[in-house]
Scaffold this motif. Structure first.
Motif, PDB file in Angstrom:
ATOM      1  N   ALA A   2       0.824  -1.208   0.000  1.00 30.82           N
ATOM      2  CA  ALA A   2       0.000   0.000   0.000  1.00 30.82           C
ATOM      3  C   ALA A   2       0.856   1.255   0.000  1.00 30.82           C
ATOM      4  CB  ALA A   2      -0.926  -0.008   1.215  1.00 30.82           C
ATOM      5  N   ILE A   3       1.050   1.840  -1.165  1.00 30.49           N
ATOM      6  CA  ILE A   3       1.615   3.168  -1.310  1.00 30.49           C
ATOM      7  C   ILE A   3       0.675   3.926  -2.239  1.00 30.49           C
ATOM      8  CG2 ILE A   3       3.521   4.567  -2.158  1.00 30.49           C
ATOM      9  CD1 ILE A   3       4.229   3.118   0.359  1.00 30.49           C
ATOM     10  N   PHE A   4      -0.047   4.907  -1.692  1.00 27.19           N
ATOM     11  CA  PHE A   4      -1.123   5.558  -2.432  1.00 27.19           C
ATOM     12  C   PHE A   4      -0.621   6.825  -3.115  1.00 27.19           C
ATOM     13  CE2 PHE A   4      -2.955   3.321   1.250  1.00 27.19           C
ATOM     14  CZ  PHE A   4      -3.773   2.405   0.586  1.00 27.19           C
ATOM     15  N   THR A   5       0.183   6.664  -4.150  1.00 26.04           N
ATOM     16  CA  THR A   5       0.679   7.795  -4.916  1.00 26.04           C
ATOM     17  C   THR A   5       0.503   7.496  -6.406  1.00 26.04           C
ATOM     18  OG1 THR A   5       2.955   7.018  -5.246  1.00 26.04           O
ATOM     19  CG2 THR A   5       2.454   8.120  -3.146  1.00 26.04           C
ATOM     20  N   ARG A   6       0.767   8.490  -7.240  1.00 29.73           N
ATOM     21  CA  ARG A   6       0.658   8.287  -8.685  1.00 29.73           C
ATOM     22  C   ARG A   6       1.728   7.334  -9.197  1.00 29.73           C
ATOM     23  NH1 ARG A   6       2.714  13.389 -12.146  1.00 29.73           N
ATOM     24  NH2 ARG A   6       2.704  11.717 -13.680  1.00 29.73           N
TER      25      ARG A   6
END
Length: 224
Positions: A88-92
């Motif tokens: 889970a890494i919520f970046t573009r």
């Protein structure tokens, strides 16, 4: 100079946050998923595209990206299921997310996968342009969106969306730009049996209140 910077920061409460909007599936069910990242705290909502009723997730701290999880809350605020992310890494820069949805009551599990559709932060939007940000609050008939071109930008309109088909029912123009509070910008309140949409008031922006007119089947600005 530092005082001016402090005032500017206070006027833009989400300027240090980022919002990622995803589309994907839980099992075979299409969903729309929105997560707010503010430092290590993650807040999220999602809905099944067939029903279009936002489901709240309990805020969680992301200490490490592997097997991060968020609890889905039922209508009375109790955990009913868990979304466990493989990474889970919520970046573009992480355009695809996978994991497992687990129902607490039955123990049933389903795989999920999400593809990044929009990323919004204080620097702007990716892809560039104005994008609707789903709101956590909804009514029996409608859900709501706030079009913005970057995180922390002032709110100027609210889109009223029909749950039955996903079409825009009405666009509400705010008399003055409102505060952007991410997915909590629009609140739904029942006042004396009448449904109202409200935005928060602060020292830096005025509140907006729109009330449902059943005869006209439209929301009307009650403060003008």
């Amino acid at each position: 100079m530092w005082l001016a910077g402090l005032v500017l920061l206070a006027a833009s409460p989400l300027s240090l946050a980022g919002h990622s909007v995803y589309t994907g599936r839980i099992g075979g069910n299409p969903i729309t998923f929105v997560v707010e990242s503010r430092n290590s705290v993650k807040r999220a909502i999602y809905f099944y595209d067939r029903h279009r009723t936002p489901i709240q997730l309990k805020p969680a701290f992301l200490y490490r990206p592997y097997e991060f999880g968020m609890d889905e809350l039922d209508t009375v605020g109790l955990p009913s299921a868990r979304l466990r992310f493989d990474y889970a890494i919520f970046t573009r820069w992480t355009p695809r997310l996978t994991g497992t949805w687990i129902d607490y009551r039955s123990g049933r599990s389903l795989p999920f996968e999400l593809e990044l559709l929009v990323y919004l932060d204080s620097d702007g939007a990716w892809p560039a342009g104005t994008h609707p940000l789903l709101q956590a609050a909804s009514s029996d008939r409608f859900y709501f969106q706030v079009p913005i071109d970057r995180d922390g930008a002032a709110v100027r309109t609210i889109e009223v969306m029909d749950k039955s088909n996903g079409a825009r029912w009405q666009t509400l123009e705010l008399a003055e730009p409102g505060c952007n509070r991410g997915t909590a910008t629009v609140q739904v309140v029942v006042e004396r049996g009448l449904t109202q949409l409200r935005t928060a008031q602060s020292a830096y922006c005025n509140a907006a209140v729109f009330q449902w007119n059943a005869a006209e089947e439209r929301f009307e600005d009650v403060l003008r």
